[in-house]
Design an enzyme around this catalytic site. Sequence first.
Site, short mmCIF file in Angstrom:
data_model
loop_
_atom_site.label_atom_id
_atom_site.label_comp_id
_atom_site.label_asym_id
_atom_site.label_seq_id
_atom_site.Cartn_x
_atom_site.Cartn_y
_atom_site.Cartn_z
CG ASP A 1 -2.71 -5.47 -3.88
OD1 ASP A 1 -1.52 -5.54 -4.29
OD2 ASP A 1 -3.11 -6.14 -2.91
CG ASP B 1 1.68 -5.12 -5.69
OD1 ASP B 1 1.49 -4.02 -5.14
OD2 ASP B 1 1.33 -6.20 -5.17
CG ASP C 1 0.11 -5.79 -1.29
OD1 ASP C 1 0.73 -5.81 -2.38
OD2 ASP C 1 -0.39 -6.81 -0.78
CB SER D 1 -1.40 -9.31 -5.45
OG SER D 1 -0.21 -8.74 -5.02
#
Length: 439
Positions: A237, A235, A239, A95
């Site tokens: 990834d 961010d 999400d 992340s």
Amino acid sequence: MKYFGTDGIRGNAKELFTYELSYRIGFFLGRYQKSNKLVVGYDTRESGPTIAKAIIEGVKASGGAIIDIAVIPTPAIAYIVQKHDFDYGIMISASHNPYVDNGIKIFDRQGYKISPMVEKEIERFIDGEIKLYPRKEKVAAIQLSATKLRQDYINYLRESFISKQKFNLLIDAANGSASAIIDEVLSGFPVEVTYINKEPNGVNINLNGGSTDLTVLQDLIKAEPGKYDYGVAFDGDADRVLFVDAQGEVLDGDHIMFLLGKYYKDKGLLHQNTVVLTLMANYGLFKALKQHDIKAVVTDVGDKYIQREIIKNDYTVGGEQSGHIIFNKIVKSGDGIFTMLEILNILSDVGVTFNEYTRDFKKYPQILLNIAVSDKQKVLGNAELEKAMAVVHEKLDDSGRLLVRASGTENLIRVMVEAQDQEVAHRLATGIIEVIKKI
């Protein structure tokens, strides 16, 4: 648990993610209970392909079938799993962490993060406490291509974007997963885009940018007044997402949640007139929602807790200050790109700026202090601390709040105070810290 935390497994890529650990996770998921067709993807960290290779070898050795979709946002895995009836989806990402870390998030066939029970079984298998053996007959090969799966997710995003208004955006892709698809998602729409941090090299993910460091994004917007309508930061990834307004001021997940709650209520789309927030939502958000007769259900910190509450009660939307926004739609996990598109849709529909539409939300000054302790539970159960907290609650009354909680990952007590005045918040938080020091 030994390996799983609040959001899958996460840690230093070289130290934690040995070949054996990754292989055994793949072997378990390739053999556990179901027919076991899997999809795997990863963000732009240099360690991602190596971890994926070990997982894939584990899945195949156990008799399962798996397809590697390569670099993709985490929500794409959640979407693909449920659309194409995979048994599990595996996302390799840490992340917003720096590139030296990596992690594994696992989704079930409904696109939800796997249950604690399954996590525990995986841990037992990793440590050799239980045994699984390869299937006598291997699962049939997956006939879908990675290209098609990737395109299905892009099409899903494109179909959700109905804005007629032209926006000029400065987008920070965090040198992460968003870099791989954002051009295709926005191509042909009335959106003019300038990108920063969109050239991943394996080690620059989240480096001096992305949703955890908005400084460059803010400075660029301030340097050219009037050029951009909004800055947008994902961010690693993709999400989560945060916004920056035309003056360079941050519009975080609390602002997003107020905008969504207000709009959906006005349109009669907010189920039970309720949104889902975490303990860390700003006190001003609760006050603003109450003014609009919108109720808030509060969960522990972590997007998986929001997801569970939404699923359990069929709520419309929930989110975190950090920019994890979860909709009760096809993808029931954080999706930064979908959130961005939905915000732009709403702004196009209401015909005013983000700031104007959310002007009733006044963010309260917030002080967050951490203190290291040897025994978190002993501290939280201390009578002197409880007395001190009662005094602060009485002083704040309806003009702020105090939150004292244990860190879920470290031997820390976190003290948060929100008040209408920054100095008052700081003085009250410091007072609680002094009491904890004496325990």
